[in-house]
Structure formats: structure tokens, C-alpha cells
Design an enzyme around this catalytic site. Structure first.
Site, short mmCIF file in Angstrom:
data_model
loop_
_atom_site.label_atom_id
_atom_site.label_comp_id
_atom_site.label_asym_id
_atom_site.label_seq_id
_atom_site.Cartn_x
_atom_site.Cartn_y
_atom_site.Cartn_z
N LYS A 39 61.59 60.40 60.93
CA LYS A 39 59.99 60.16 60.57
C LYS A 39 59.46 61.27 59.82
O LYS A 39 59.89 62.19 59.87
CB LYS A 39 59.17 59.98 61.92
CG LYS A 39 59.71 58.94 63.08
CD LYS A 39 59.15 58.94 64.40
CE LYS A 39 59.87 57.97 65.48
NZ LYS A 39 61.19 58.98 65.71
N ASP A 51 67.49 57.84 67.13
CA ASP A 51 65.86 57.84 66.92
C ASP A 51 65.55 59.19 66.70
O ASP A 51 65.62 59.95 67.87
CB ASP A 51 64.90 57.17 67.78
CG ASP A 51 63.41 57.32 67.26
OD1 ASP A 51 63.15 56.33 66.29
OD2 ASP A 51 62.73 58.16 67.81
N HIS A 55 55.43 58.92 60.79
CA HIS A 55 55.30 59.22 62.28
C HIS A 55 53.82 58.83 62.90
O HIS A 55 53.71 58.24 64.19
CB HIS A 55 55.40 60.57 62.27
CG HIS A 55 55.99 60.77 63.97
ND1 HIS A 55 56.94 61.92 64.14
CD2 HIS A 55 55.74 60.31 65.12
CE1 HIS A 55 57.27 62.00 65.67
NE2 HIS A 55 56.59 61.17 66.05
N TYR A 99 60.42 66.86 65.95
CA TYR A 99 61.07 67.00 67.37
C TYR A 99 61.85 68.60 67.12
O TYR A 99 62.55 69.09 68.28
CB TYR A 99 62.03 66.13 67.77
CG TYR A 99 61.53 64.73 67.79
CD1 TYR A 99 60.09 64.63 67.92
CD2 TYR A 99 62.23 63.45 67.68
CE1 TYR A 99 59.47 63.30 68.10
CE2 TYR A 99 61.63 62.36 67.73
CZ TYR A 99 60.31 62.12 68.15
OH TYR A 99 59.76 61.03 68.20
#
Length: 325
Positions: free
Chosen positions: A79, A46, A112, A51
Site C-alpha cells: 500500500k 497483505d 492506503h 507497517y
């Protein structure tokens, strides 16, 4: 090892029950974590643009494809970030994600958050007049973004599309407007945040739930769920770790679960599944009675998102609400 179970999506494909989360990992930790995970049996990863570590994941994938697994044996989620909810930026971000990962397609692409930011000013654009706040795009609706996601799926660059952090009202708005049901809703899910109404609705309309932060977190200074006495009691009974029990709680509820770690021992341990019986499950579930806690609420992020998403008490001061359609 995990039980190796996969769960059905409404697209006809399957998603592995246990995956590796990569959120809140420090720079240069994720490459090693992903390699360790795949070499130890994980097949579900994931990821997300925000990130800021997808390039590391890409380096790890080069080390394990095809020597350990084929691309087709992995289920890879990423995402769409808030600053790319508009059609042009959305496809550009997807292309950048694929480039970072060294891939030609994603198995699953999620919206997201049900929040759009103004595009063209970085990942987290600052509000020009309100210090400490992000600049929201209040014009682009969730339905607009979902129509863009549908077009991205049509390109073949993503096999399935879904959402993350969406409520019943948000998902219903997408389905009513387009007839296209998200494959997945990825949500914060642990015994302090069971969200039974949302879980029941998703089951009714065929949206699979992936649970992030299954161990809770310490954003608000509360003890970690792995320290809870009931969780530890069940863990001792089963000869398991508290983390394994919390992962099993999500599995019992039908979720796919994505515990996050960058430590080799924990990555391997989290993948060793245990099964809860009904009594174990009820004992762990009871710790949330009168003890509700949602850790991940954007109105307390820095910079603040001045928008209400979940109808939480904390969000009552929010100036704006989600533009669904």
C-alpha cells in the site's frame, strides 16, 4: 487447509480468498509468520509500508522462493502511504517497497487511505503549530493520487491498483474523473461493520472487497468478536474456532479475508476454512444489529488526523473533509 478458492478481479486476474495480514505485528515477528504461512499453504500476503516490517517479509520470501513456491504462485499486496500521494514520492515509495521485499513487481498496490500528508517530513509529519496532530496535504486530491497510481501500473511494477478505506463517494469520484475502476477496496469488515451500502456499490461497479480486521479488535475496549456468544455457538456446532467462523462470515459475503496472526497455531488454524449455511450466517450477522462499531477511525489516532472520512459521529469535530477532486 483452506478451500483453495480464488476470486476474480476486474483486471482478469484472481486473488486468493484467504490471506495473511501483517498489520500490528511487533518487530521481528513477521519474518517467521510469513514463512510459516507460506509453508502451510497461504498464497496471499497483505503488506504496507507503514507497517514498518516489509524488510522482514523480504527476508521470509527469500526463504520460501523458489524452494516452496515460485513468485508467480504468490499474490502480494502492498500500500502507498499518505506521505507519498504525489507523483515523485509515489514512485520512489513503490521502488523502496520492491527493494525491501526483493521483488520486481507487486500483484496489487493500494492507496492506503483517502488522506494525503505533506511529503518530505517522514511517514507521519507533525503539524508545526497544532500539537498532537499530523500535517495534512489538503491540496493533493484523491483524483490526483489515482492518476499517479494509474501511471505506476503502466510501469509494470504493479499488476493491479486499488484503494483501501474508501467510501462510495471516494470511489465514485475516481471513476468519474478517470474511467479507471479500482480492482480492490480493502476495508475494515466484520459483523459489527457490515457496510452493506458500500458492499452493494462495489459489487455494482466491479470492485472486489478485501476484509481486514475480520475478528474486530480491541482498540476501544470492546470484547473481541471471538468472545461473542453467537459466534462461539456457531463455532461449537461446526467444530471450528470462533476465528474460523468470523473468517467464514466474510467469505460468505464474497470478500477475500486477511486475518492477522504471528502465532504458528493460529496462522495454521485461520487457514482451515469452514462453510456457514444461511442460518449460521444470519446468526452471526445479527450480532451487529444496533451494535455498529468502526474501530479504525483516524481522528482518534495519535497523532490525530483532523479530517473526516466516514461521516461518523466521532468525526463531526473534524476541521477538514476529504479532497476528492
Amino acid at each position: 487447509m483452506s478451500f483453495g478458492k480464488v476470486l476474480q478481479l476486474n483486471t482478469g486476474t484472481t486473488i486468493p480468498e484467504i490471506g495473511l495480514g501483517t498489520w500490528l505485528s511487533k518487530p521481528n515477528e513477521v519474518e517467521n509468520a510469513v514463512e510459516i504461512a507460506v509453508r502451510n499453504g497461504y498464497r496471499h500476503l497483505d503488506l504496507a509500508r507503514i507497517y514498518r516490517n516489509q524488510d522482514e517479509v523480504g527476508r521470509a520470501l527469500k526463504k520460501v522462493i523458489p524452494s516452496v513456491v515460485t513468485r508467480e504462485q504468490l499474490f502480494i499486496t502492498s500500500k502507498l502511504w499518505n506521505c507519498s500521494h504525489q507523483q515523485g514520492p509515489a514512485e520512489a515509495e513503490l521502488d523502496e517497497t520492491l527493494k525491501q521485499l526483493g521483488l520486481t513487481y507487486l500483484d496489487l498496490y493500494l492507496v492506503h487511505w483517502p488522506v494525503a500528508f505533506e511529503p518530505g517530513n517522514g511517514l507521519v509529519p507533525s503539524h508545526p503549530t497544532k500539537e498532537g496532530e499530523v500535517l495534512l496535504d489538503l491540496k493533493t486530491s484523491l483524483v490526483d493520487t489515482w492518476k499517479t497510481m494509474i501511471k505506476l501500473k503502466d510501469t509494470g511494477k504493479v499488476k493491479a491498483i486499488g484503494v483501501s478505506n474508501f467510501t462510495i463517494e471516494h470511489i465514485k469520484g475516481l471513476i468519474d474523473a478517470t474511467g479507471v475502476v479500482p480492482a480492490v477496496n480493502q476495508i475494515e469488515a466484520h459483523p459489527l461493520l457490515p457496510q452493506d451500502d458500500l458492499v452493494a456499490y462495489c459489487k455494482q461497479v466491479g470492485v472486489h472487497i478485501t476484509a481486514y480486521s475480520p475478528l474486530g479488535n480491541n482498540f476501544v475496549g470492546k470484547p473481541m468478536l471471538t468472545e461473542n456468544a453467537a459466534v462461539k455457538e456457531v463455532a461449537e456446532k461446526l467444530g471450528a474456532t470462533p476465528a474460523q467462523v468470523l473468517v467464514a462470515w466474510g467469505v460468505y459475503r464474497g470478500y477475500s479475508v486477511i486475518p492477522k496472526s504471528v502465532q504458528e497455531g493460529r496462522i495454521i488454524s485461520n487457514f482451515k476454512q469452514v462453510a456457514l449455511n444461511e442460518g449460521d450466517y444470519e446468526k452471526v450477522t445479527a450480532i451487529g444489529a444496533g451494535n455498529f462499531e468502526r474501530f479504525n477511525i483516524p481522528i482518534r489516532f495519535k497523532p490525530k488526523w483532523d479530517i473526516g472520512l466516514f461521516n461518523e459521529e466521532l468525526e463531526k469535530t473534524a476541521t477538514y473533509q476529504v479532497n476528492i477532486a
